[in-house]
Design a protein around this motif. Structure first.
Motif, PDB file in Angstrom:
ATOM      1  N   VAL A  69      53.209  32.531   8.385  1.00 21.16           N
ATOM      2  CA  VAL A  69      53.063  31.083   8.557  1.00 21.16           C
ATOM      3  C   VAL A  69      52.272  30.823   9.834  1.00 21.16           C
ATOM      4  O   VAL A  69      52.550  31.422  10.885  1.00 21.16           O
ATOM      5  N   SER A  83      57.923  26.197  14.068  1.00 23.66           N
ATOM      6  CA  SER A  83      57.931  27.655  14.144  1.00 23.66           C
ATOM      7  C   SER A  83      59.356  28.196  14.192  1.00 23.66           C
ATOM      8  O   SER A  83      59.680  29.191  13.528  1.00 23.66           O
ATOM      9  N   VAL A  86      60.991  27.824  10.733  1.00 26.79           N
ATOM     10  CA  VAL A  86      60.473  28.821   9.794  1.00 26.79           C
ATOM     11  C   VAL A  86      61.094  30.194  10.065  1.00 26.79           C
ATOM     12  O   VAL A  86      61.457  30.925   9.133  1.00 26.79           O
ATOM     13  N   ARG A  87      61.238  30.549  11.342  1.00 30.94           N
ATOM     14  CA  ARG A  87      61.800  31.857  11.692  1.00 30.94           C
ATOM     15  C   ARG A  87      63.306  31.909  11.461  1.00 30.94           C
ATOM     16  O   ARG A  87      63.825  32.868  10.864  1.00 30.94           O
ATOM     17  N   VAL A  95      55.077  34.620  12.325  1.00 32.79           N
ATOM     18  CA  VAL A  95      54.784  33.206  12.582  1.00 32.79           C
ATOM     19  C   VAL A  95      53.867  33.118  13.799  1.00 32.79           C
ATOM     20  O   VAL A  95      54.182  33.653  14.860  1.00 32.79           O
ATOM     21  N   LEU A 113      57.847  33.869  19.786  1.00 36.89           N
ATOM     22  CA  LEU A 113      56.778  33.404  18.909  1.00 36.89           C
ATOM     23  C   LEU A 113      55.422  33.913  19.368  1.00 36.89           C
ATOM     24  O   LEU A 113      55.146  34.001  20.565  1.00 36.89           O
TER      25      LEU A 113
END
Length: 207
Positions: A69, A83, A86-87, A95, A113
């Motif tokens: 992503v 972020s 999503v993680r 990501v 990240l």
């Protein structure tokens, strides 16, 4: 790979099109449906309209099945929030987040990240172009290496638009270094006239 791109501005559009051209399955999310007009007619990926922080929107985009992503909206705070979602909630490990403010890079790193800061990249490239304009320079991003080099504007292209300068295969125009020492970054659709003695800066992925 299955890749989700969050944000369909200039950077998101470019990234989505490159991924699509290389055969990846791409979905793009943006809260503004008009943003998808930036995508070329050849783009074969999915477009999903909705707020990127909305988990249902992310699910509609197939985030749960994504290998990677990229969160590339202009808002650093939104990028770090999405972020993390999503993680943490969807378990995507790969990501990459865009950050505009270099000072926030350490904040993103504390959350584990990966980041790309266009401000730093452009600054480094501009410094190289200004101080060593005729020497090709390479920058590496993860597994990709980009080379930057300059080509002088001759009399034949004095007064011509920058797009008229011959390019080698795989090259893209990065900007123009003026004889005054000023640097202008190239933007698609922006008319940039050349003068003899200018240096056109080209970028090319070499690895």
């Amino acid at each position: 790979m299955n890749v989700l791109v969050v944000g369909c501005g200039r950077l998101g559009t470019r990234l989505a099109e490159i991924l699509d051209e290389h055969g990846h399955d791409v979905a793009v999310v943006d809260s503004n449906p008009d943003a998808f007009r930036n995508l070329s007619e050849d783009f074969s990926g999915l477009t999903i309209t909705g707020m990127p922080m909305d988990m249902q929107v992310l699910q509609n985009a197939g985030v749960q099945n994504c290998d990677a992503v990229a969160v590339v909206t202009p808002d650093d705070n939104l990028n770090i929030t999405v972020s993390q979602i999503v993680r943490e909630f969807f378990g995507v490990k790969n990501v990459v987040a865009r950050i505009s403010d270099p000072a926030r890079e350490n904040v993103f790193k504390r959350f584990g990240l990966k980041t790309v800061c266009p401000t730093k990249l452009a600054g480094d490239a501009m410094f190289t172009a200004l101080t060593q304009p005729l020497s090709p320079k390479n920058l590496s991003f993860e597994t990709a290496t980009v080379t930057f080099h300059c080509r002088a504007v001759d009399k034949a292209h004095d007064g011509a638009v920058v797009e008229s300068v011959p390019m080698d295969g795989g090259e893209t125009i990065f900007g123009v270094l003026r004889t005054s020492g000023e640097m202008e970054l190239y933007t698609v659709g922006k008319s940039m006239m050349l003068a003899e003695g200018d240096q056109v800066i080209f970028a090319k992925v070499v690895d």
